[in-house]
Design a protein around this motif. Structure first.
Motif, PDB file in Angstrom:
ATOM      1  N   SER A   1      -8.924   4.725   5.261  1.00 21.28           N
ATOM      2  CA  SER A   1      -7.756   3.932   4.889  1.00 21.28           C
ATOM      3  C   SER A   1      -7.732   2.605   5.650  1.00 21.28           C
ATOM      4  CB  SER A   1      -6.469   4.714   5.138  1.00 21.28           C
ATOM      5  OG  SER A   1      -6.335   5.036   6.497  1.00 21.28           O
TER       6      SER A   1
ATOM      7  N   GLN B   1      -8.100  -1.137   3.914  1.00 20.20           N
ATOM      8  CA  GLN B   1      -7.065  -2.158   4.104  1.00 20.20           C
ATOM      9  C   GLN B   1      -7.667  -3.453   4.646  1.00 20.20           C
ATOM     10  OE1 GLN B   1      -3.845  -0.570   6.443  1.00 20.20           O
ATOM     11  NE2 GLN B   1      -3.710   1.244   5.168  1.00 20.20           N
TER      12      GLN B   1
ATOM     13  N   PHE C   1       0.833  -1.204   0.000  1.00 23.48           N
ATOM     14  CA  PHE C   1       0.000   0.000   0.000  1.00 23.48           C
ATOM     15  C   PHE C   1       0.867   1.253   0.000  1.00 23.48           C
ATOM     16  CE2 PHE C   1      -3.441  -2.669   0.324  1.00 23.48           C
ATOM     17  CZ  PHE C   1      -4.636  -2.040   0.618  1.00 23.48           C
TER      18      PHE C   1
ATOM     19  N   PHE D   1      -9.607  -5.195   1.889  1.00 24.94           N
ATOM     20  CA  PHE D   1      -8.644  -5.745   0.937  1.00 24.94           C
ATOM     21  C   PHE D   1      -8.050  -7.052   1.457  1.00 24.94           C
ATOM     22  CE2 PHE D   1      -4.500  -6.134  -1.075  1.00 24.94           C
ATOM     23  CZ  PHE D   1      -4.801  -5.898  -2.399  1.00 24.94           C
TER      24      PHE D   1
ATOM     25  N   HIS E   1      -4.196   7.790  -3.069  1.00 25.47           N
ATOM     26  CA  HIS E   1      -5.184   7.800  -4.147  1.00 25.47           C
ATOM     27  C   HIS E   1      -6.607   7.851  -3.586  1.00 25.47           C
ATOM     28  CE1 HIS E   1      -2.236   7.358  -7.281  1.00 25.47           C
ATOM     29  NE2 HIS E   1      -1.756   6.252  -6.736  1.00 25.47           N
TER      30      HIS E   1
ATOM     31  N   LEU F   1       2.590   1.616  -3.554  1.00 25.58           N
ATOM     32  CA  LEU F   1       1.637   1.967  -4.604  1.00 25.58           C
ATOM     33  C   LEU F   1       0.855   3.248  -4.301  1.00 25.58           C
ATOM     34  CD1 LEU F   1       0.238  -1.604  -5.288  1.00 25.58           C
ATOM     35  CD2 LEU F   1       1.846  -0.311  -6.704  1.00 25.58           C
ATOM     36  N   LYS F   2       1.070   3.793  -3.104  1.00 22.06           N
ATOM     37  CA  LYS F   2       0.394   5.023  -2.664  1.00 22.06           C
ATOM     38  C   LYS F   2      -1.129   4.900  -2.755  1.00 22.06           C
ATOM     39  CE  LYS F   2       4.326   7.781  -4.031  1.00 22.06           C
ATOM     40  NZ  LYS F   2       4.831   8.865  -4.860  1.00 22.06           N
ATOM     41  N   VAL F   3      -1.628   3.737  -2.352  1.00 23.83           N
ATOM     42  CA  VAL F   3      -3.065   3.459  -2.429  1.00 23.83           C
ATOM     43  C   VAL F   3      -3.857   4.429  -1.564  1.00 23.83           C
ATOM     44  CG1 VAL F   3      -4.830   1.738  -1.881  1.00 23.83           C
ATOM     45  CG2 VAL F   3      -2.707   1.028  -2.977  1.00 23.83           C
TER      46      VAL F   3
END
Length: 57
Positions: free
Chosen positions: A44, A48, A21, A51, A29, A24-26
């Motif tokens: 966030s 997570q 995370f 996911f 985003h 990828l800078k999820v």
């Protein structure tokens, strides 16, 4: 009676997921997309958890 120790929110997630995370800078985003909450768990953290649950049968 056995008490369950509460862990910090971030410590409950696998380190591999945290690293992915971050790379990828999820979460950045998500913020840029405008995901917001007024109270409770952060967006966030919830993202997570959802996911990770996908891969836990």
């Amino acid at each position: 009676m056995i008490m369950i120790a509460q862990k910090e929110q971030k410590n409950q997630l696998p380190k591999e997921i945290q690293l992915a995370f971050k790379e990828l800078k999820v979460l950045q985003h998500l913020r840029n997309a405008g995901f917001k909450k007024r109270f409770g768990f952060s967006c966030s953290y919830l993202f997570q958890i959802i996911f990770v649950l996908i891969f836990h049968h």
